[in-house]
Design a protein around this motif. Structure first.
Motif, PDB file in Angstrom:
ATOM      1  N   HIS A  21       0.826  -1.203   0.000  1.00  0.00           N
ATOM      2  CA  HIS A  21       0.000   0.000   0.000  1.00  0.00           C
ATOM      3  C   HIS A  21       0.865   1.260   0.000  1.00  0.00           C
ATOM      4  O   HIS A  21       0.640   2.175  -0.800  1.00  0.00           O
ATOM      5  N   ALA A  22       1.820   1.321   0.911  1.00  0.00           N
ATOM      6  CA  ALA A  22       2.657   2.521   1.027  1.00  0.00           C
ATOM      7  C   ALA A  22       3.405   2.784  -0.274  1.00  0.00           C
ATOM      8  O   ALA A  22       3.414   3.922  -0.771  1.00  0.00           O
ATOM      9  N   GLN A  23       4.001   1.749  -0.862  1.00  0.00           N
ATOM     10  CA  GLN A  23       4.773   1.925  -2.099  1.00  0.00           C
ATOM     11  C   GLN A  23       3.871   2.300  -3.268  1.00  0.00           C
ATOM     12  O   GLN A  23       4.189   3.210  -4.036  1.00  0.00           O
ATOM     13  N   HIS A  24       2.759   1.590  -3.428  1.00  0.00           N
ATOM     14  CA  HIS A  24       1.870   1.843  -4.562  1.00  0.00           C
ATOM     15  C   HIS A  24       1.327   3.270  -4.520  1.00  0.00           C
ATOM     16  O   HIS A  24       1.400   3.999  -5.512  1.00  0.00           O
ATOM     17  N   PRO A  67       2.599 -12.490  -3.146  1.00  0.00           N
ATOM     18  CA  PRO A  67       1.355 -11.726  -3.018  1.00  0.00           C
ATOM     19  C   PRO A  67       1.234 -10.665  -4.112  1.00  0.00           C
ATOM     20  O   PRO A  67       2.227 -10.014  -4.466  1.00  0.00           O
ATOM     21  N   VAL A  68       0.011 -10.515  -4.639  1.00  0.00           N
ATOM     22  CA  VAL A  68      -0.253  -9.514  -5.681  1.00  0.00           C
ATOM     23  C   VAL A  68      -1.508  -8.696  -5.415  1.00  0.00           C
ATOM     24  O   VAL A  68      -1.776  -7.737  -6.137  1.00  0.00           O
ATOM     25  N   ALA A  69      -2.293  -9.072  -4.395  1.00  0.00           N
ATOM     26  CA  ALA A  69      -3.531  -8.340  -4.111  1.00  0.00           C
ATOM     27  C   ALA A  69      -4.005  -8.669  -2.706  1.00  0.00           C
ATOM     28  O   ALA A  69      -3.653  -9.717  -2.138  1.00  0.00           O
ATOM     29  N   CYS A  70      -4.836  -7.766  -2.160  1.00  0.00           N
ATOM     30  CA  CYS A  70      -5.440  -8.008  -0.854  1.00  0.00           C
ATOM     31  C   CYS A  70      -6.771  -7.276  -0.764  1.00  0.00           C
ATOM     32  O   CYS A  70      -7.031  -6.322  -1.512  1.00  0.00           O
ATOM     33  N   ILE A  71      -7.607  -7.761   0.137  1.00  0.00           N
ATOM     34  CA  ILE A  71      -8.897  -7.128   0.423  1.00  0.00           C
ATOM     35  C   ILE A  71      -9.351  -7.605   1.801  1.00  0.00           C
ATOM     36  O   ILE A  71      -9.024  -8.730   2.206  1.00  0.00           O
ATOM     37  N   PHE A  72     -10.075  -6.755   2.518  1.00  0.00           N
ATOM     38  CA  PHE A  72     -10.543  -7.084   3.857  1.00  0.00           C
ATOM     39  C   PHE A  72     -12.014  -6.723   4.019  1.00  0.00           C
ATOM     40  O   PHE A  72     -12.484  -5.737   3.441  1.00  0.00           O
ATOM     41  N   CYS A  73     -12.708  -7.501   4.841  1.00  0.00           N
ATOM     42  CA  CYS A  73     -14.101  -7.256   5.215  1.00  0.00           C
ATOM     43  C   CYS A  73     -14.145  -7.153   6.734  1.00  0.00           C
ATOM     44  O   CYS A  73     -13.752  -8.105   7.426  1.00  0.00           O
ATOM     45  N   GLU A  79     -25.495  -4.876  10.750  1.00  0.00           N
ATOM     46  CA  GLU A  79     -26.042  -5.059   9.404  1.00  0.00           C
ATOM     47  C   GLU A  79     -25.065  -4.715   8.287  1.00  0.00           C
ATOM     48  O   GLU A  79     -25.260  -5.126   7.145  1.00  0.00           O
ATOM     49  N   THR A  80     -24.035  -3.940   8.572  1.00  0.00           N
ATOM     50  CA  THR A  80     -23.177  -3.398   7.516  1.00  0.00           C
ATOM     51  C   THR A  80     -21.717  -3.759   7.730  1.00  0.00           C
ATOM     52  O   THR A  80     -21.157  -3.531   8.804  1.00  0.00           O
ATOM     53  N   ALA A  81     -21.106  -4.297   6.674  1.00  0.00           N
ATOM     54  CA  ALA A  81     -19.673  -4.577   6.672  1.00  0.00           C
ATOM     55  C   ALA A  81     -18.954  -3.442   5.958  1.00  0.00           C
ATOM     56  O   ALA A  81     -19.544  -2.718   5.155  1.00  0.00           O
ATOM     57  N   LYS A  82     -17.671  -3.318   6.227  1.00  0.00           N
ATOM     58  CA  LYS A  82     -16.856  -2.306   5.560  1.00  0.00           C
ATOM     59  C   LYS A  82     -15.743  -2.998   4.784  1.00  0.00           C
ATOM     60  O   LYS A  82     -15.019  -3.831   5.328  1.00  0.00           O
ATOM     61  N   LEU A  83     -15.628  -2.644   3.520  1.00  0.00           N
ATOM     62  CA  LEU A  83     -14.534  -3.123   2.687  1.00  0.00           C
ATOM     63  C   LEU A  83     -13.322  -2.261   3.000  1.00  0.00           C
ATOM     64  O   LEU A  83     -13.412  -1.036   3.004  1.00  0.00           O
ATOM     65  N   ARG A  84     -12.173  -2.902   3.252  1.00  0.00           N
ATOM     66  CA  ARG A  84     -10.959  -2.158   3.618  1.00  0.00           C
ATOM     67  C   ARG A  84      -9.767  -2.660   2.824  1.00  0.00           C
ATOM     68  O   ARG A  84      -9.713  -3.807   2.413  1.00  0.00           O
ATOM     69  N   MET A  85      -8.793  -1.805   2.659  1.00  0.00           N
ATOM     70  CA  MET A  85      -7.458  -2.111   2.146  1.00  0.00           C
ATOM     71  C   MET A  85      -7.465  -2.989   0.888  1.00  0.00           C
ATOM     72  O   MET A  85      -6.729  -3.954   0.794  1.00  0.00           O
ATOM     73  N   PHE A  86      -8.279  -2.624  -0.076  1.00  0.00           N
ATOM     74  CA  PHE A  86      -8.355  -3.343  -1.352  1.00  0.00           C
ATOM     75  C   PHE A  86      -7.247  -2.812  -2.255  1.00  0.00           C
ATOM     76  O   PHE A  86      -7.203  -1.635  -2.571  1.00  0.00           O
ATOM     77  N   LEU A  87      -6.350  -3.695  -2.659  1.00  0.00           N
ATOM     78  CA  LEU A  87      -5.246  -3.313  -3.535  1.00  0.00           C
ATOM     79  C   LEU A  87      -4.944  -4.460  -4.484  1.00  0.00           C
ATOM     80  O   LEU A  87      -4.791  -5.601  -4.055  1.00  0.00           O
ATOM     81  N   VAL A  88      -4.872  -4.145  -5.751  1.00  0.00           N
ATOM     82  CA  VAL A  88      -4.368  -5.064  -6.765  1.00  0.00           C
ATOM     83  C   VAL A  88      -3.123  -4.406  -7.349  1.00  0.00           C
ATOM     84  O   VAL A  88      -3.194  -3.282  -7.852  1.00  0.00           O
ATOM     85  N   THR A  89      -1.998  -5.076  -7.249  1.00  0.00           N
ATOM     86  CA  THR A  89      -0.744  -4.493  -7.723  1.00  0.00           C
ATOM     87  C   THR A  89      -0.744  -4.370  -9.245  1.00  0.00           C
ATOM     88  O   THR A  89      -1.503  -5.039  -9.941  1.00  0.00           O
ATOM     89  N   GLN A  90       0.142  -3.515  -9.728  1.00  0.00           N
ATOM     90  CA  GLN A  90       0.256  -3.287 -11.171  1.00  0.00           C
ATOM     91  C   GLN A  90       0.441  -4.599 -11.929  1.00  0.00           C
ATOM     92  O   GLN A  90      -0.100  -4.767 -13.018  1.00  0.00           O
TER      93      GLN A  90
END
Length: 161
Positions: A21-24, A67-73, A79-90
């Protein structure tokens, strides 16, 4: 076409998630170090106290296991989830992996009984915003801000299941 495997996040992945995340975002958007600090804080909180029954993270790896991608729920409300830290590398962009990661996260949220999700992003992340829109998300709020050393437009998106 490169094959990617999606697996569960473990705390051993935290260093990669933070660094990626920091580098991208430094390279692509010019974000300052405060963005990496935010990601590190989110990861520390997730690793210290997430509820595996209703919160999860995923890492996509290439054929070498890199690793090339990440995502969190994460749980926002009952009732509501939050999508966090979604990254797909170049290296993995344009492969359909972002769609697969998003579907994995949304499917988990539905399966855990959430009736919707929300996420926070920036208008400048056009590919991600287009992916959200194509998958039924709606932009509900935009605000110009000075954040991470940049003039940005923060956005909140939501989806109901």
């Amino acid at each position: 076409m490169t094959e990617f495997q999606i697996r569960a996040y473990t705390p051993d992945d935290a260093a990669w998630v933070h660094a990626a995340h920091a580098q991208h975002y430094r390279a692509v958007d010019g974000f300052d170090d405060s963005f990496g600090v935010l990601v590190e804080s989110i990861l520390r909180d997730f690793d210290a106290g997430h509820d595996p029954v209703c919160e999860a993270g995923w890492i996509a790896v290439d054929v070498r296991g890199a690793p090339v991608a990440c995502i969190f729920c994460v749980k926002l409300t009952e009732e509501t989830a939050k999508l966090r830290m979604f990254l797909v590398t170049q290296a993995a962009r344009g492969s359909g992996l972002g769609y697969r990661m998003l579907q994995t996260c949304m499917g988990f949220a539905r399966d855990q009984g959430y009736t919707g999700m929300t996420l926070w992003t920036h208008e400048s992340h056009a590919a991600a915003c287009a992916l959200y829109r194509r998958n039924g998300w709606q932009l509900v709020h935009s605000t110009p801000v000075l954040s991470f050393g940049q003039d940005l437009v923060e956005q909140e998106w939501q989806i109901r299941f």
